[in-house]
Scaffold this motif. Structure first.
Motif, mmCIF file in Angstrom:
data_model
loop_
_atom_site.group_PDB
_atom_site.id
_atom_site.type_symbol
_atom_site.label_atom_id
_atom_site.label_comp_id
_atom_site.label_asym_id
_atom_site.label_seq_id
_atom_site.Cartn_x
_atom_site.Cartn_y
_atom_site.Cartn_z
ATOM 1 N N GLU A 1 -112.163 -67.914 26.573
ATOM 2 C CA GLU A 1 -111.861 -67.649 27.726
ATOM 3 C C GLU A 1 -111.240 -66.276 27.983
ATOM 4 O O GLU A 1 -111.840 -65.548 29.026
ATOM 5 N N ARG B 1 -106.187 -55.173 32.134
ATOM 6 C CA ARG B 1 -105.445 -55.765 33.722
ATOM 7 C C ARG B 1 -105.354 -57.170 33.354
ATOM 8 O O ARG B 1 -105.099 -58.154 34.375
ATOM 9 N N LEU B 2 -105.269 -57.806 31.871
ATOM 10 C CA LEU B 2 -104.695 -59.189 31.934
ATOM 11 C C LEU B 2 -103.305 -59.345 32.335
ATOM 12 O O LEU B 2 -103.149 -60.461 33.114
ATOM 13 N N ASN B 3 -102.451 -58.517 32.465
ATOM 14 C CA ASN B 3 -101.161 -58.868 32.844
ATOM 15 C C ASN B 3 -101.343 -58.839 34.390
ATOM 16 O O ASN B 3 -100.250 -59.609 34.963
ATOM 17 N N LYS B 4 -102.302 -58.416 35.114
ATOM 18 C CA LYS B 4 -102.439 -58.525 36.608
ATOM 19 C C LYS B 4 -103.132 -59.795 36.995
ATOM 20 O O LYS B 4 -103.255 -60.260 38.027
ATOM 21 N N SER B 5 -103.788 -60.616 36.111
ATOM 22 C CA SER B 5 -104.518 -61.838 36.236
ATOM 23 C C SER B 5 -103.543 -62.858 36.174
ATOM 24 O O SER B 5 -103.463 -63.911 35.169
ATOM 25 N N THR B 6 -102.721 -63.110 37.286
ATOM 26 C CA THR B 6 -101.728 -64.122 37.223
ATOM 27 C C THR B 6 -102.278 -65.551 37.079
ATOM 28 O O THR B 6 -101.702 -66.351 36.273
ATOM 29 N N GLY B 7 -103.060 -65.842 37.825
ATOM 30 C CA GLY B 7 -103.690 -67.041 38.089
ATOM 31 C C GLY B 7 -104.324 -67.357 36.534
ATOM 32 O O GLY B 7 -104.139 -68.643 36.101
ATOM 33 N N PHE B 8 -105.187 -66.534 36.018
ATOM 34 C CA PHE B 8 -105.595 -66.686 34.721
ATOM 35 C C PHE B 8 -104.541 -67.013 33.661
ATOM 36 O O PHE B 8 -104.531 -67.905 32.801
ATOM 37 N N ARG C 1 -113.673 -62.526 29.947
ATOM 38 C CA ARG C 1 -113.427 -61.505 30.811
ATOM 39 C C ARG C 1 -114.115 -60.436 30.878
ATOM 40 O O ARG C 1 -114.141 -59.735 32.041
ATOM 41 N N SER C 2 -114.791 -60.130 29.752
ATOM 42 C CA SER C 2 -115.697 -58.798 29.686
ATOM 43 C C SER C 2 -116.658 -59.054 28.649
ATOM 44 O O SER C 2 -116.557 -59.556 27.636
#
Length: 106
Positions: A24, A39-46, A28-29
């Motif tokens: 998963e 920007r994984l740290n910005k994907s709070t839902g993920f 993401r890319s």
């Protein structure tokens, strides 16, 4: 662990779940120019879902016992599962680099 023992099945099930978690992250890319960690740290839902999956998997495996036919796994087995399943990230990196130009994201 003998085949089909609760420990063996717990290792297989946990390995499958962690392979999926790392897959998963890879998903993401698909672009070789962009890291799946961007920007994984910005994907709070993920991240919330990933953490929830890990907590549930750990709880089921460690404390599920007879109800889920699982067996407590020691930290060494958890470490091996994490190390082996994280190789999915390496394979994903190489696959993104091998992707033909026409299939790359724009």
């Amino acid at each position: 662990a003998p085949p089909n023992s609760p420990e063996h099945l717990s290792i297989i099930f946990t390995s499958f779940v962690f392979l999926q978690i790392f897959n998963e992250i890879n998903a993401r890319s698909l672009s070789p120019e962009q890291s799946p960690f961007l920007r994984l740290n910005k994907s709070t839902g993920f991240l919330s879902i990933m953490v929830l999956i890990v907590i549930i998997q750990f709880s089921l495996t460690q404390f599920g016992g007879k109800l889920f036919q699982t067996k407590y796994l020691g930290w060494q087995i958890w470490l091996k599962i994490l190390l082996l399943s994280s190789t999915t990230l390496v394979f994903g990196h190489f696959l993104r680099k091998l992707t033909p130009e026409k299939f790359r994201e724009r």
